[in-house]
Scaffold this motif. Sequence first.
Motif, PDB file in Angstrom:
ATOM      1  N   ALA A 154       1.070  -1.154  -0.018  1.00 33.29           N
ATOM      2  CA  ALA A 154      -0.165  -0.046  -0.021  1.00 33.29           C
ATOM      3  C   ALA A 154       1.029   1.339  -0.075  1.00 33.29           C
ATOM      4  CB  ALA A 154      -0.965   0.058   1.067  1.00 33.29           C
ATOM      5  N   ASP A 155       1.049   1.928  -1.255  1.00 28.09           N
ATOM      6  CA  ASP A 155       1.994   2.985  -1.279  1.00 28.09           C
ATOM      7  C   ASP A 155       0.979   4.233  -1.002  1.00 28.09           C
ATOM      8  OD1 ASP A 155       3.569   4.977  -1.847  1.00 28.09           O
ATOM      9  OD2 ASP A 155       4.240   4.194  -3.835  1.00 28.09           O
ATOM     10  N   ALA A 164      -4.729   8.184   3.392  1.00 29.40           N
ATOM     11  CA  ALA A 164      -3.568   7.274   3.672  1.00 29.40           C
ATOM     12  C   ALA A 164      -4.290   6.314   4.303  1.00 29.40           C
ATOM     13  CB  ALA A 164      -2.492   7.733   4.194  1.00 29.40           C
ATOM     14  N   LEU A 165      -5.100   6.687   5.349  1.00 29.90           N
ATOM     15  CA  LEU A 165      -5.644   5.433   6.259  1.00 29.90           C
ATOM     16  C   LEU A 165      -6.673   4.505   5.698  1.00 29.90           C
ATOM     17  CD1 LEU A 165      -5.961   7.263   9.783  1.00 29.90           C
ATOM     18  CD2 LEU A 165      -3.820   5.839   8.817  1.00 29.90           C
ATOM     19  N   LEU A 170      -8.347  -0.334   2.760  1.00 31.18           N
ATOM     20  CA  LEU A 170      -8.838  -1.134   1.914  1.00 31.18           C
ATOM     21  C   LEU A 170      -7.980  -2.127   1.453  1.00 31.18           C
ATOM     22  CD1 LEU A 170     -10.204   1.681  -0.429  1.00 31.18           C
ATOM     23  CD2 LEU A 170     -11.527   0.002   0.783  1.00 31.18           C
ATOM     24  N   GLU A 171      -6.468  -2.139   1.304  1.00 29.03           N
ATOM     25  CA  GLU A 171      -5.736  -2.991   1.160  1.00 29.03           C
ATOM     26  C   GLU A 171      -5.362  -4.147   2.089  1.00 29.03           C
ATOM     27  OE1 GLU A 171      -2.680  -5.170  -0.893  1.00 29.03           O
ATOM     28  OE2 GLU A 171      -4.000  -3.581  -1.842  1.00 29.03           O
ATOM     29  N   HIS A 184       2.867  -4.636   3.078  1.00 26.33           N
ATOM     30  CA  HIS A 184       3.933  -3.505   3.429  1.00 26.33           C
ATOM     31  C   HIS A 184       3.151  -2.329   3.048  1.00 26.33           C
ATOM     32  CE1 HIS A 184       7.714  -5.984   2.712  1.00 26.33           C
ATOM     33  NE2 HIS A 184       6.917  -7.033   3.549  1.00 26.33           N
ATOM     34  N   VAL A 185       3.109  -1.434   4.002  1.00 27.32           N
ATOM     35  CA  VAL A 185       3.014  -0.144   3.900  1.00 27.32           C
ATOM     36  C   VAL A 185       3.794   0.912   3.692  1.00 27.32           C
ATOM     37  CG1 VAL A 185       1.370   1.845   4.673  1.00 27.32           C
ATOM     38  CG2 VAL A 185       0.965  -0.509   5.199  1.00 27.32           C
TER      39      VAL A 185
END
Length: 229
Positions: A154-155, A164-165, A170-171, A184-185
């Motif tokens: 999640a970029d 962003a949150l 969602l990811e 991986h965020v």
Amino acid sequence: MRGLERETRAGARAELIQDLRRRRDEIAALVARLQSAPAMAQAVDAQRAVEQAVAAEEREQARAVEPQALPEAALESGARVKHVRLGTEGVVLEVQDGTATVQMGALRSKVPVQDLVPIARHVRQAGFPKTKAERMERAEQARAAAVQVRVPVADVRGMRVDEALRAVELELDRATRAGDERVHVLHGHGSGALKAAVREHLQRSPYVRHSRPAEQHDGGDAVTIAELA
């Protein structure tokens, strides 16, 4: 004096118009005679015949290059063939009742004979490959494919905290439903506010069992790894 000049010009213009009309009629009559002449008709017929002959030859040429299906009697074990619809090549293992068992790479399948066309070369069915090229080809075919492991990312760099949150959540939901083990965020460094908000959110998320900064080779402190519950 001026009136006489206007009359003269008008008369000349009328004569010119009459002359142009007469020439137009003569040209139209000439065209009509040419179109009705036997020579012109023969030329048109000859051109049409040539065009039809060219079209017929092109059709014959197209049919000649189309692959022709093999009769069952022409197939034998070891023949190399190509599937006319799929475009894949393979080796015939067995032919029976209009169906050929074909080895196509790692896949073995039964294919109707009419879907196969021959390839000029044959492949040995037994024994070890004799030439170096054959040994290299056999080794290449036996080589295991590289294992590819996809890690969901999640970029959220450059996003506002709320965006962003939402993207992270969602990811996490998608990865959980897909059966992934971690996400991986990628939040970057920046001022540190986005990183702090993401890590606090991951600690509270019901999707996450554990979260931690990534190792240096995975992005270091610019990435947070979420282990899914």
